[in-house]
Write a protein that holds these residues in place. Structure first.
Motif: not given
Length: 681
Positions: A624-625, A661-671, A607-609
């Motif tokens: 991203l949200k 592992n997924l936390r490392k791949q995803i960028a910070p929370v956007p505005k 699902q993440q892919a």
């Protein structure tokens, strides 16, 4: 209509003639249909009148049937009397014949009355009985007469029979409608047993004859006839013993003096002369008295046989024990060894009869089977045959258990609780009967494992076959584990064995489900827009459903009908939490834990892919949200639910590694994205 229907009551009524006349009179099908209805009405009226007549005379019919039955009985009595008179007249004629006078003059031995009756009975059997080819020469006639054979279940009369009893054969004939006799069968009187049946409300003067073909019940016309048959059959049973006793010579007499009778008459000192004639050895030898033991022990063997034939097994076992106890204390009397061997043989026969009774206890209802086996089990344990009894009981329980399982599958009812409930009943009954026998208890454990193995094979065949969905598998396994765990209350722990029997099947089903679920992920094209449920009621219903699964979606709702996530994300959230609950149910067995974690991990990764379609205008912050929601909220709640439902303190290492592992791949929370609250999005 009455005038028209009078034609049916005429004695010279003809169907063909009436049909031809009816066709001539009627015009068209309507008239024929009308006439048909009139005939049907007349038929119904006639039938109703006949029923009323029968009901009105119902008691007369019953009384007439009773009178006919009594008359038939009297006719059979008269027939019996006439046969006896015929035999008497035939014997008188034979006695007065010239040949007999000549034989008497020549000094030839005259035939006895018994031989004359036997010859007449032999002649009567050959003349009257159809189909009998046996040889009756040299046999002694004992009795004859008519009886009624009854059904062994409801004592209903089956047929009328006629018996001819000789010293070594009982001839059974059927009385036909023309009063002729037809040969049915013959029995050896020494191989049958006669049991006197007490008079019941509907059955009187009945006896039960146990033959090699089974038990049969016969009814005599009178009580005297019943008593006579019992006595004569007993005479036939002991005929050879009486004959041998009659052939023995007189008992040897003690030695007499040389001048016995004459000296006793003439000499007043007969006592002294008698003593002087005896030798010193004879005069000084003490007189020995033989010890035959008590009277009851001499007839114990026959009494035991009678009790077994009458199914008084407890009394037979008590008499065997009493005899063995007496022989262990005193075996110095005459024939003690013979009696001991006979009693031992009778004990073996009693064991065989009880084991046969126990094996015949099987029934569709397990409770009835166990209740019926208690009597035989108690006696077998008392006589030291516990191992044989427990083996037979377990075989009978196996038949009842598997019959109940087949019926449950046909009726589409729950089989797991039924199986373990029946297993508990058998174990409780077994421990009650053989609780003090360690070898028997071990046999129970082996039997339980064998039955569990058979149950698991049937479960895999009918309920856990290829293609079964994971929710059905989880419900089935949960329904098995709970009643299986309750067996520990009676000291049986079969959970480990059960998990081992189902492990390979469950792992293959989990792998099959994993492949199938991964194929469904990303099939539908996602527009990557917030999810509009159209109405407030739809939104409320969805929120309540997700609350039940353990996740609160209210912070993500906007407006009256919107959820600020894609429809694909919302549907996946619901499905993933349901799947987590199912996997957690299966994960109560730790051997399945790794494969279930792999299933949840691969599904989340798939699902993440998912990415937006190339060329589709989407907001990257909104994408991203959705991914952060799946990672931070859904996966966290799924891990917690998995641990709570499975009841294990073990950490979900595979899912936790995935989350890191997924936390490392995803960028910070956007505005924060601006939210539109108009009716048009």
């Amino acid at each position: 209509m009455t005038e028209v229907m009078k034609d049916f009551d005429k004695p010279d009524f003809s169907v063909d003639k009436y049909t031809k006349q009816l066709v001539k009179e009627c015009v068209g099908g309507a008239d024929l249909q009308q006439r048909k209805k009139e005939i049907q009405v007349y038929s119904d009226q006639t039938s109703a009148t006949l029923k009323k007549s029968v009901y009105a005379n119902y008691m007369q019919f019953i009384e007439t049937a009773k009178e006919i039955s009594h008359l038939e009985s009297e006719m059979y009595q008269l027939s019996h009397i006439l046969i006896e008179q015929r035999n008497i007249l035939a014997s008188l004629i034979d006695e007065k014949s010239p040949g007999n006078d000549q034989n008497s003059d020549e000094g030839v031995e005259q035939p006895t009355q018994e031989e004359v009756e036997s010859s007449h009975a032999t002649r009567a059997v050959k003349e009257m009985v159809q189909g009998f080819n046996g040889n009756l020469e040299g046999k002694t006639f004992l009795n004859e007469g008519a009886l009624i054979e009854l059904d062994t279940n409801d004592y209903r009369p089956i047929q009328r029979v006629f018996f001819f009893l000789f010293n070594d054969v009982l001839i059974v004939c059927k009385v036909k409608h023309d009063k002729r006799l037809e040969f049915l069968t013959e029995y050896d009187p020494k191989k049958i047993a006669v049991i006197n049946i007490k008079d019941l409300d509907g059955v009187r003067n009945a006896i039960n004859i146990i033959t090699p073909d089974g038990s049969k019940i016969f009814q005599s016309v009178t009580a005297a006839g019943k008593t006579e048959w019992i006595e004569k059959l007993e005479v036939a049973f002991r005929f050879d013993q009486q004959k041998k006793a009659n052939k023995k010579g007189p008992a040897p007499q003690p030695p007499k003096a040389k001048q016995s009778s004459m000296q006793q008459k003439d000499s007043p000192t007969d006592g002294k002369s008698l003593i002087s004639d005896l030798s010193p050895t004879e005069s000084n030898a003490p007189q020995t008295v033989e010890n035959y033991g008590p009277e009851w022990i001499a007839t114990a063997g026959e009494e035991i046989q009678t009790l077994v034939a009458q199914r008084y097994f407890e009394d037979a076992q008590a008499l065997i024990k009493r005899t063995q106890d007496y022989l262990s204390k005193d075996s110095s009397f005459v024939n003690a060894k013979t009696i001991a061997e006979k009693v031992k043989l009778l004990e073996t026969q009693l064991t065989d009869v009880l084991l046969q009774e126990l094996s015949n206890c099987h029934c569709r209802n397990l409770q009835v089977t166990l209740r019926a086996s208690r009597r035989s089990l108690k006696i077998l344990v008392d006589i030291g045959r516990a191992r044989q009894a427990c083996g037979t009981l377990l075989k009978v329980a196996t038949m009842a258990l598997r019959t109940a399982q087949r019926e449950a599958r046909r009726n589409n009812t729950e089989i797991s609780e039924l199986f373990f409930c029946d297993l508990t009943q058998v174990a409780c009954e077994f421990l009650t009967a053989f609780g003090t026998q360690p070898a028997c208890v071990s046999a129970l454990v082996v039997w339980c494992n064998a039955e569990l193995q058979y149950f698991a094979s049937q479960l895999i065949k009918h309920y856990l076959n290829k293609g079964t969905h994971l929710d059905a598998v989880a419900k089935c396994i949960e329904g098995i584990r709970k009643p299986c765990a309750k067996l520990t209350e009676i000291g049986l722990d079969l959970s480990y064995h059960l998990e081992g029997l189902l492990r390979s099947t469950l792992e293959s089903l989990i792998e099959e489900s994993r492949v199938r679920l991964l194929e469904t992920v990303g099939r539908s094209e996602d527009t990557w827009q917030p999810y509009n449920l159209q109405t407030k009621s739809n939104l409320k219903r969805l929120l309540l459903e997700l609350d039940a699964l353990g996740i609160d979606m209210r912070p993500h709702t906007t407006g009256d009908t919107w959820i600020n996530l894609t429809q694909s994300t919302v549907m996946f959230t619901r499905h993933y939490l349901q799947l987590t609950a199912q996997c957690a149910t299966l994960a109560k067995s730790e051997v399945l834990w790794p494969s279930l974690e792999v299933l949840l991990r691969d599904l989340m990764m798939a699902q993440q892919a998912i990415k937006p379609i190339a060329g589709l205008s989407v907001d990257p912050n909104f994408v991203l949200k959705n991914k952060l929601f799946l990672l931070e909220e859904l996966l966290t709640i799924a891990i917690e639910n998995f641990r709570c439902i499975s009841g294990s303190e073990k950490k979900c290492d595979t899912l936790l590694d995935l989350q890191r592992n997924l936390r490392k791949q995803i960028a910070p929370v956007p505005k924060q994205r601006s939210v539109y609250q108009t009716e048009l999005f």
